[in-house]
Design a protein around this motif. Structure first.
Motif, PDB file in Angstrom:
ATOM      1  N   LEU A 201      18.907 -21.673   7.189  1.00 11.03           N
ATOM      2  CA  LEU A 201      18.222 -22.960   7.247  1.00 11.03           C
ATOM      3  C   LEU A 201      16.875 -22.852   7.947  1.00 11.03           C
ATOM      4  O   LEU A 201      16.680 -21.978   8.803  1.00 11.03           O
ATOM      5  CB  LEU A 201      19.088 -23.969   8.015  1.00 11.03           C
ATOM      6  CG  LEU A 201      20.460 -24.306   7.418  1.00 11.03           C
ATOM      7  CD1 LEU A 201      21.313 -25.039   8.441  1.00 11.03           C
ATOM      8  CD2 LEU A 201      20.296 -25.109   6.143  1.00 11.03           C
ATOM      9  N   PRO A 202      15.930 -23.724   7.616  1.00 13.53           N
ATOM     10  CA  PRO A 202      14.667 -23.769   8.363  1.00 13.53           C
ATOM     11  C   PRO A 202      14.891 -24.264   9.781  1.00 13.53           C
ATOM     12  O   PRO A 202      15.952 -24.801  10.110  1.00 13.53           O
ATOM     13  CB  PRO A 202      13.818 -24.749   7.554  1.00 13.53           C
ATOM     14  CG  PRO A 202      14.778 -25.580   6.806  1.00 13.53           C
ATOM     15  CD  PRO A 202      15.961 -24.703   6.524  1.00 13.53           C
ATOM     16  N   GLY A 203      13.863 -24.115  10.619  1.00 16.90           N
ATOM     17  CA  GLY A 203      13.993 -24.438  12.030  1.00 16.90           C
ATOM     18  C   GLY A 203      14.660 -23.307  12.790  1.00 16.90           C
ATOM     19  O   GLY A 203      15.055 -22.288  12.226  1.00 16.90           O
ATOM     20  N   GLU A 223      11.112 -25.281  16.072  1.00 16.45           N
ATOM     21  CA  GLU A 223      10.391 -24.543  15.039  1.00 16.45           C
ATOM     22  C   GLU A 223       9.749 -23.310  15.658  1.00 16.45           C
ATOM     23  O   GLU A 223       9.101 -23.404  16.699  1.00 16.45           O
ATOM     24  CB  GLU A 223       9.291 -25.404  14.415  1.00 16.45           C
ATOM     25  CG  GLU A 223       9.795 -26.556  13.587  1.00 16.45           C
ATOM     26  CD  GLU A 223      10.511 -26.108  12.322  1.00 16.45           C
ATOM     27  OE1 GLU A 223       9.930 -25.294  11.566  1.00 16.45           O
ATOM     28  OE2 GLU A 223      11.635 -26.569  12.093  1.00 16.45           O
ATOM     29  N   HIS A 224       9.885 -22.182  15.005  1.00 12.55           N
ATOM     30  CA  HIS A 224       9.183 -20.977  15.446  1.00 12.55           C
ATOM     31  C   HIS A 224       7.684 -21.207  15.485  1.00 12.55           C
ATOM     32  O   HIS A 224       6.996 -20.771  16.386  1.00 12.55           O
ATOM     33  CB  HIS A 224       9.481 -19.817  14.484  1.00 12.55           C
ATOM     34  CG  HIS A 224      10.644 -18.978  14.885  1.00 12.55           C
ATOM     35  ND1 HIS A 224      10.650 -18.245  16.047  1.00 12.55           N
ATOM     36  CD2 HIS A 224      11.840 -18.746  14.294  1.00 12.55           C
ATOM     37  CE1 HIS A 224      11.804 -17.592  16.148  1.00 12.55           C
ATOM     38  NE2 HIS A 224      12.542 -17.885  15.096  1.00 12.55           N
ATOM     39  N   ALA A 225       7.176 -21.889  14.496  1.00 11.92           N
ATOM     40  CA  ALA A 225       5.733 -22.033  14.349  1.00 11.92           C
ATOM     41  C   ALA A 225       5.105 -22.835  15.466  1.00 11.92           C
ATOM     42  O   ALA A 225       3.884 -22.867  15.604  1.00 11.92           O
ATOM     43  CB  ALA A 225       5.400 -22.701  13.008  1.00 11.92           C
ATOM     44  N   GLU A 259       6.019 -33.668  10.817  1.00  6.86           N
ATOM     45  CA  GLU A 259       7.181 -34.130  11.582  1.00  6.86           C
ATOM     46  C   GLU A 259       8.437 -33.327  11.283  1.00  6.86           C
ATOM     47  O   GLU A 259       9.501 -33.601  11.849  1.00  6.86           O
ATOM     48  CB  GLU A 259       7.444 -35.606  11.277  1.00  6.86           C
ATOM     49  CG  GLU A 259       6.439 -36.546  11.902  1.00  6.86           C
ATOM     50  CD  GLU A 259       6.502 -36.512  13.427  1.00  6.86           C
ATOM     51  OE1 GLU A 259       7.565 -36.797  14.001  1.00  6.86           O
ATOM     52  OE2 GLU A 259       5.484 -36.168  14.038  1.00  6.86           O
ATOM     53  N   ASN A 260       8.339 -32.343  10.403  1.00  6.21           N
ATOM     54  CA  ASN A 260       9.519 -31.578   9.997  1.00  6.21           C
ATOM     55  C   ASN A 260       9.777 -30.449  10.984  1.00  6.21           C
ATOM     56  O   ASN A 260       9.375 -29.309  10.788  1.00  6.21           O
ATOM     57  CB  ASN A 260       9.349 -31.046   8.581  1.00  6.21           C
ATOM     58  CG  ASN A 260       9.386 -32.151   7.556  1.00  6.21           C
ATOM     59  OD1 ASN A 260       9.495 -33.321   7.904  1.00  6.21           O
ATOM     60  ND2 ASN A 260       9.293 -31.808   6.292  1.00  6.21           N
ATOM     61  N   LEU A 261      10.468 -30.800  12.046  1.00  6.50           N
ATOM     62  CA  LEU A 261      10.777 -29.882  13.137  1.00  6.50           C
ATOM     63  C   LEU A 261      12.289 -29.874  13.334  1.00  6.50           C
ATOM     64  O   LEU A 261      12.898 -30.922  13.527  1.00  6.50           O
ATOM     65  CB  LEU A 261      10.096 -30.329  14.433  1.00  6.50           C
ATOM     66  CG  LEU A 261       8.592 -30.628  14.357  1.00  6.50           C
ATOM     67  CD1 LEU A 261       8.147 -31.387  15.587  1.00  6.50           C
ATOM     68  CD2 LEU A 261       7.809 -29.333  14.222  1.00  6.50           C
ATOM     69  N   GLY A 262      12.901 -28.696  13.335  1.00  2.00           N
ATOM     70  CA  GLY A 262      14.342 -28.629  13.498  1.00  2.00           C
ATOM     71  C   GLY A 262      15.064 -29.139  12.262  1.00  2.00           C
ATOM     72  O   GLY A 262      14.457 -29.383  11.212  1.00  2.00           O
TER      73      GLY A 262
END
Length: 843
Positions: A201-203, A223-225, A259-262
């Protein structure tokens, strides 16, 4: 069962000795330690201070001599009651292959035993597997008679954060989820491990996991970024940071965005599905760690975005969203490091408690999509709490306390437990929180917003701003009983570009608020919910009586403090403050086991404790806080600190809980959120804690306790005060959340005092967050219009024009803010060049 050993056990019994006037409490206090091969195997003590047993302090190792080896953090990640004992595990910052951290068992007599075959790591997972009657906590499996088996990190590498019931073979298998997103299955009988997915999954920074309603729901909160390279306002997500996105087992369409974090996601046993790309932590039901077969209970998950705390509810297969306020902004950074496993858990007597963003809430186990009543604020706190539970009729809080990640004044990391009652927790910090439904946000016509909690708060206020060139009408609706029956409260008309506010009647009974715009627009709706029963200084008068007031003229025992690296002791540089400078007189250590002062400091690294940083100054108008790229103004508390203890004399800023800093500025304590350890605090998000008015020369967390120096030399020993035999050294000991009892923040001052003001130039920002009764006095030497602007949300840069005052030359005008009014910062501007005073009084 622990392996039997034939080695000789060496017992150390330390009896507490201070001055000849020992109290009964001191005489009864003693610590007994059992060791083997230089390692502590068990420890017993009965000293208790502010709900804290110092002998239960956990470290990054178990050596009896205290020599510190490796690991820069030592939070207590998980608690569980099993076989009438309290089990706990502590963790390192980033050790997926293990560390020297331990598994601990505490019995009902407060004897603590350390599992000798502990493998450490970064664990916070715990679950009771019903069919095999085993407690799984971190990498350990504990059966019904206390036998401990270990899953080695060679078999299951990872920072283990959640355990869930298996979807396909729940009698024999369980899921393990880790911070890097790896998903394992483990056989509960053989402990054989099978990795199912590697980062699907992302995050990142995996947190929660729970099985309910036929799915395993998992979360991560970062988030890594975002590691110092991007923020909430950056769109550069598709970068080298996502070179591993080929591993993801989801549709990547719509995954990226500011806003797409975690993430909050579902796993059905074969496939993953994204529920929401926000930062989420705990996932649980009313059954908690005692997960039951075929659970169909409503499932809850806590998260956040820059606007608010988010509570997601899975009920009968459908997801619902509820918004709550933030008491503090410590948790907010998008990397997710500073949010260590906040929980929703049972706390006894039929109660559940939710802890998120520095606020305790009553949380009803009946909470569902059809019954949303019952969430109420209890109060706020400073303690960093990874887990909590009920044991022996008390609430027990785990802590992530003294780390050395950003704290050069601590030689080694350590954390402890707190034991107390529901009433004590409710009497710490104020039930005040802040959030938003919309933040400069495009909204659709006739579309209801998410609902925001307003129940249980004394004062409730919404700040509105229309960011467009067209008027908009907003309908405010309330859910009175938490049954999804919405009632119109008021229509609010916002002219083009205008600000307005609404303060709720204190008698209004309602659970939730939602907003409906009549036309498409761009709107801010920022919510301030504040406590009207802030503490009076009299509450802590006896507790802090030994600390010297700022106007105290007698002799004071001052000290600079350092938590030792080479042993468990506290280094104390005793001294005096004369002519605005600290002068060292002698060096002492305060001992871990017997709580006694001894001569000489053995830790060569402790000299760091003498250094202080100057970040504030004072002029006629206010306290001036000098940040790197800006300056802020703070109210003056009681007493003349510039004369008695000028900036640089006393300790100003120090990390007292892991990744949380406290500032002691001119007689007031402030909480300072961080974005990243080692960077300057986010001063614009600071909140005042209490105004103490004392000569506090240093503060530190050690042995699970808060330590304060600046004691009257004549003070007597007590539960909280320890004095050397000769009376030349003394320190105060308590809990971090004791400092609320100094009394509510008070002060006065402003951005101008007989200040030459240029037309239309904004003043410095002046703090208003967390203060009570507020009055403004204005005066100018010329006829002028003065506009008061307010900052109502930390994620909006521009202030909002609240009110304009017409002043005649030489006239003094007083304005009393409405009851319940709240803002974070204020600024002013005049429409003419003039000499002006703007004086705020916070009582």
């Amino acid at each position: 069962m622990f392996k039997k050993h034939t080695a000789i056990l060496i017992c150390f019994f330390a009896l507490f000795v201070v001055s000849c006037s020992k109290t009964k409490h001191e005489e009864a206090s003693k610590t007994a330690v059992t060791t083997k091969n230089g390692e502590i195997t068990s420890i017993h003590g009965n000293r208790k201070i502010s709900g804290i047993y110092p002998h239960l302090t956990t470290y990054a190792h178990g050596r009896i001599d205290g020599t510190y080896g490796f690991g820069n953090e030592c939070g207590i990640g998980a608690l569980a009651v099993w076989n009438k004992k309290l089990y706990m595990i502590n963790y390192a910052a980033h050790q997926p292959k293990g560390s020297e951290h331990k598994l601990y068992m505490v019995d009902e007599d407060m004897n603590m035993q350390i599992f000798e075959e502990s493998i450490g790591g970064t664990p916070a997972a715990r679950m009771v597997h019903q069919e095999s009657n085993q407690l799984f906590i971190g990498p350990y499996a504990i059966d019904s008679v206390g036998k401990v088996r270990v899953i080695p990190y060679t078999d299951m590498k990872g920072r283990l954060t959640a355990i869930g019931r298996h979807l396909k073979d729940p009698e024999n298998m369980i899921y393990y989820y880790d911070m890097e997103g790896m998903l394992y299955e483990v056989n509960v009988h053989t402990l054989k491990v099978n990795k199912l997915f590697h980062d699907p999954l992302p995050g990142w920074h995996g947190k929660g996991g729970y099985t309910s309603q036929g799915r395993f729901v998992v979360s991560n909160n970062g988030e890594h970024a975002s590691e110092g390279k991007v923020t909430h306002d950056t769109d550069d997500w598709e970068s080298e940071h996502y070179k591993w996105m080929d591993n993801w087992k989801i549709d990547k369409e719509g995954v990226f965005g500011t806003e797409n974090l975690g993430i909050l996601a579902e796993f059905d046993g074969d496939n993953f599905k994204v529920v929401e790309r926000r930062q989420y932590t705990d996932v649980t039901t009313k059954h908690g760690i005692y997960a039951v077969p075929n659970d169909e209970s409503p499932l809850w998950s806590m998260g956040w975005d820059k606007k608010s705390v988010r509570l997601k509810v899975l009920d009968q297969g459908k997801w619902y969203t509820y918004l709550l306020p933030k008491a503090t902004y410590n948790n907010d950074p998008p990397h997710g490091w500073f949010t260590e496993w906040p929980r929703i858990r049972t706390i006894g007597n039929g109660k559940m408690m939710m802890d998120m963003h520095g606020m305790f809430f009553d949380f009803p186990e009946t909470f569902s999509a059809s019954n949303t009543s019952g969430i109420k604020p209890m109060g706020s706190h400073l303690r960093y709490i990874p887990d909590f539970l009920n044991w022996k009729g008390q609430i027990v809080l785990a802590t992530d306390e003294t780390s050395i990640q950003g704290n050069p004044l601590s030689g080694q990391p350590q954390s402890n437990l707190w034991f107390g009652s529901y009433e004590q927790l409710s009497n710490w910090g104020p039930a005040s929180g802040y959030g938003a439904i919309w933040l400069k946000e495009d909204v659709s016509a006739n579309t209801p917003s998410d609902q925001f909690l307003i129940s249980g708060f004394d004062n409730r206020m919404v700040h509105f701003k229309n960011h467009t060139d067209k008027p908009v009408k907003i309908t405010m609706e309330i859910d009175i009983n938490g049954d999804n029956q919405w009632t119109k409260l008021k229509d609010l008309h916002l002219e083009a570009g205008n600000y307005n506010y609404y303060i709720f009647d204190t008698s209004l009974k309602a659970e939730w608020l939602r907003l409906i715009p009549e036309t498409a627009s761009r709107v801010t709706a920022s919510i301030h919910l504040t406590d009207s029963n802030l503490k009076d200084a009299s509450e802590g008068k006896e507790l802090f009586s030994a600390l010297a007031d700022i106007d105290y003229s007698g002799k004071v025992n001052h000290a600079k403090l350092y938590t030792n690296k080479t042993n468990f002791n506290l280094s104390v540089y005793n001294g005096t403050i004369e002519n605005g400078k600290f002068h060292k007189t002698n060096e002492l250590e305060f001992t871990k086991f017997d709580f006694n002062f001894i001569e000489n400091i053995t830790d060569s690294t402790a000299t760091k404790a003498l250094k202080t940083k100057n970040i504030w100054s004072e002029d006629d108008a206010s306290i001036i806080l000098n940040a790197k790229n800006y300056r802020l103004r703070l109210p003056k508390g009681n007493g003349n600190y510039s004369k008695k203890m000028p900036s640089g004399t006393a300790r100003v800023v120090r990390e007292v809980e892991s990744e949380r800093e406290l500032a002691n500025i001119a007689g007031t304590f402030y909480e300072l959120p961080l974005f990243k350890v080692g960077q300057e605090p986010l001063y614009k998000m600071m909140r005042p804690v209490s105004t103490h008015g004392k000569q506090i020369s240093d503060f530190n967390t050690w042995n699970g306790l808060l330590v304060l120096s600046g004691i009257q030399k004549e003070a007597k020993a007590s539960e909280h005060v320890y004095v050397s035999k000769d009376g030349e050294a003394s320190l105060w000991f308590g809990g971090i959340d004791d400092i609320w009892s100094f009394g509510k923040p008070i002060g006065e001052g402003g951005p101008w005092k007989d200040t030459q003001v240029k037309a239309n130039e904004l003043s410095d920002m002046y703090l208003m967050t967390g203060y009570d009764k507020k009055t403004l006095t204005l005066k100018a030497d010329k006829a002028t219009k003065i506009t008061l602007l307010i900052h109502v949300n930390h994620y909006l840069d521009e202030p909002m024009a609240y009110k304009t005052f017409d002043l005649k030359a030489g006239e003094t005008m007083e304005y009393q803010f409405p009851e319940g009014f709240s803002a974070h910062w204020i600024q002013l501007k005049a429409n003419t060049n003039c000499t002006a005073t703007a004086w705020f009084v916070y009582k």
